[in-house]
Design an enzyme around this catalytic site. Sequence first.
Site, PDB file in Angstrom:
ATOM      1  CB  SER A 113      19.725  -4.054   4.226  1.00 54.21           C
ATOM      2  OG  SER A 113      19.174  -3.105   3.352  1.00 54.21           O
ATOM      3  CG  HIS A 114      17.179  -1.301   6.322  1.00 55.48           C
ATOM      4  ND1 HIS A 114      17.060  -2.448   5.445  1.00 55.48           N
ATOM      5  CD2 HIS A 114      16.186  -1.452   7.344  1.00 55.48           C
ATOM      6  CE1 HIS A 114      16.115  -3.293   5.862  1.00 55.48           C
ATOM      7  NE2 HIS A 114      15.690  -2.539   6.915  1.00 55.48           N
ATOM      8  CE  LYS A 126      21.288  -8.895  -1.514  1.00 56.14           C
ATOM      9  NZ  LYS A 126      20.767  -7.814  -1.798  1.00 56.14           N
ATOM     10  CB  THR A 344       7.551  -7.924   0.408  1.00 51.71           C
ATOM     11  OG1 THR A 344       6.429  -6.790   0.515  1.00 51.71           O
ATOM     12  CG2 THR A 344       8.795  -7.178   0.930  1.00 51.71           C
ATOM     13  CD  GLU A 363      11.364  -3.459  -2.527  1.00 51.07           C
ATOM     14  OE1 GLU A 363      10.314  -4.233  -2.154  1.00 51.07           O
ATOM     15  OE2 GLU A 363      12.469  -3.344  -2.288  1.00 51.07           O
ATOM     16  CD  GLU A 364       6.905  -0.904   2.115  1.00 55.38           C
ATOM     17  OE1 GLU A 364       7.188   0.076   2.892  1.00 55.38           O
ATOM     18  OE2 GLU A 364       7.724  -2.077   2.000  1.00 55.38           O
ATOM     19  CB  SER A 365      10.855  -1.336   1.891  1.00 53.17           C
ATOM     20  OG  SER A 365      11.172  -2.052   0.578  1.00 53.17           O
ATOM     21  NE  ARG A 496       8.163  -4.573   7.023  1.00 56.05           N
ATOM     22  CZ  ARG A 496       9.428  -4.207   7.821  1.00 56.05           C
ATOM     23  NH1 ARG A 496       8.856  -3.403   8.890  1.00 56.05           N
ATOM     24  NH2 ARG A 496      10.290  -4.552   7.750  1.00 56.05           N
TER      25      ARG A 496
HETATM   26  C1  G16 Z   1      14.866  -6.267   1.501  1.00 52.56           C
HETATM   27  C2  G16 Z   1      14.035  -6.807   0.181  1.00 52.56           C
HETATM   28  C3  G16 Z   1      12.940  -5.727  -0.182  1.00 52.56           C
HETATM   29  C4  G16 Z   1      12.005  -5.676   1.014  1.00 52.56           C
HETATM   30  C5  G16 Z   1      12.829  -5.302   2.118  1.00 52.56           C
HETATM   31  C6  G16 Z   1      11.845  -5.374   3.566  1.00 52.56           C
HETATM   32  O1  G16 Z   1      15.604  -5.241   1.413  1.00 52.56           O
HETATM   33  O2  G16 Z   1      14.904  -6.874  -0.962  1.00 52.56           O
HETATM   34  O3  G16 Z   1      12.552  -6.010  -1.342  1.00 52.56           O
HETATM   35  O4  G16 Z   1      11.116  -4.584   0.868  1.00 52.56           O
HETATM   36  O5  G16 Z   1      13.777  -6.237   2.442  1.00 52.56           O
HETATM   37  O6  G16 Z   1      11.444  -6.562   3.601  1.00 52.56           O
HETATM   38  P1  G16 Z   1      10.296  -7.009   4.818  1.00 52.56           P
HETATM   39  O7  G16 Z   1       9.325  -6.116   4.921  1.00 52.56           O
HETATM   40  O8  G16 Z   1      10.300  -8.428   4.729  1.00 52.56           O
HETATM   41  O9  G16 Z   1      11.079  -6.703   6.117  1.00 52.56           O
HETATM   42  P2  G16 Z   1      16.572  -4.573   2.082  1.00 52.56           P
HETATM   43  O10 G16 Z   1      17.108  -3.192   1.592  1.00 52.56           O
HETATM   44  O11 G16 Z   1      16.667  -4.795   3.402  1.00 52.56           O
HETATM   45  O12 G16 Z   1      17.780  -5.672   1.503  1.00 52.56           O
END
Ligand code: G16
Length: 540
Positions: A113-114, A126, A344, A363-365, A496
């Site tokens: 992801s990021h 995934k 989440t 969502e906030e992320s 967090r």
């Molecule tokens: C994933 C999940 C999101 C979540 C994020 C951060 O996103 O699909 O629903 O908000 O991780 O999760 P955490 O707070 O547990 O680190 P992504 O974009 O990383 O695949």
Amino acid sequence: MHITSVATKAYPDQQFGTSGLRKRTQVFMQHYYIHNVIQSIFDSLKGFEGKTLIIGGDGRYLNSEAIQIAIKIAVANGFGTIIVGRNGWMSTPALSHLINKYEAFGGIIFTASHNPGGKDGDFGIKYDDSNGAPAPLSLTSKISERTKGIDRFWWADIPDLDLSVINEYTFDQAVVKVINPVTDYAEYMAEIFDFEAIQKLFASGFTMTFDALNGITGPYAKYIFEEQLGAAQGTVVHGKPLPDFGGCHPDPNLVYAKDLVDSMFKPETKDFAAASDGDGDRHMILAPNLFINPADSLAILTEYLELIPFYKGKMYGVARSMPTAPVVDDVAVSKKIPLYVTPTGWKFFANLLASKKVAVCGEESFGAGSFHVMEKDGIWAILAWLNIIAKTHKKPQELTYELWTQYGRTYRLRHDYEGVDSGAAQEMFKALASKLPNLTGTKMGQLQIKEAKVFTYTDPITHEKASNQGIIVTFSGNASVVFRISGTGTVGATVRMYFAKKEKELDAVPAEVLAPLILTANTLLQTKKYLGLDAPTSIT
Ligand code: G16
């Protein structure tokens, strides 16, 4: 073609988290590490023989090798058709769309992801189910369990395939198709949005910058924004997917998309700016001199989504994750639509979307999406903003101020304590959880606690229960704080803390409004005592 069973040894650390399995790239480079995960996924599924599997990745370091491995194991396990993105590239939302379009059994995407990429960065795998949604908790638990006992994988002795050209390769009963995933996705976006209205917007001189952060969305954005919608050449920056994201952190937020943010806080700016992450499911929205945070953005999308033809009469409801500031809650009340609050993890939205209980989620992320695909979708969210701007003839900053004027402004911040000792973090949460029953009514400085609880969620469709999904403390005066441990960190634990407070004042500084709440939250969780840290490692 020969199919053989190859002996392997189980790894003890292949536990799936919030979003698949994410680890350091070098962990994935261990002997048969990737093989084990892929075979464990297939061993946890039933009835895929002869069916279609979609495979892609966000182009990060190890992507090409992982895709060749996945193709061989998928062929050996009996999949009939394997569809792969050209160059092995595909965004997460495009994978979800292709699963639906080709009625595939499921899909595998290689992404962290990021998270940063490269040999010293992160990698991940995934699995998405046959409705294009991230595998549910029941399946990821099964896969994690299987990784602990795996002792062989199936292997087809076929050559590495040239994935740089659109082509088809046949091996006995199996066919591997290399496709251009950009055009399929773009066609779908043109079905959803009023492209003509957005073309007119750009033709009228509206300007935008889109930063792909060297992640997977560059080719999608160039094709859709510049070629199809007529945005000026050069609108898309950092548009070439790079294995190490050019050394950048492909996370569209104020910290990691700093150049883009700075460009919007100058006297002369573009009318609109946006960014997306490594695998294209997250996004960030900016207006001149204004960061539109994900909670406000979700509220605005919910307010105006029905202006987009695809959603007319389909505003079934809305969902946000529990740590997301509750801005959309007011919009849901005013529109008289149901609101769902989930843990989440995008997987928790999937059933709500698939059963049309909600039209939009966020969502906030930095994630938002709708029932058009079962993953969050960065380009979709940006197109939705453009469509709303084109239809309302209002600037993004006007839309945001109108929201605040109508409902009040919710100030929010997130503090992260990254890479801390896992044991200490668990202890700290246990200590707070044990105090919760006695906290209601307690006064802490200027704040009084209304409710303090561990968040548990029961899926309204499957009735599957997800316990221990973080701690939420609400205070009188429209304030709340959420505490949780991240499920996507790759080193130690990441704690967090999410702060939110609604105020009538529209132009205050978030850190000032939230200062008393932050102080109280740290007293409650005792970060200094357990983690030995005076301040968070990241504030977003
Ligand atoms: C994933 C999940 C999101 C979540 C994020 C951060 O996103 O699909 O629903 O908000 O991780 O999760 P955490 O707070 O547990 O680190 P992504 O974009 O990383 O695949």
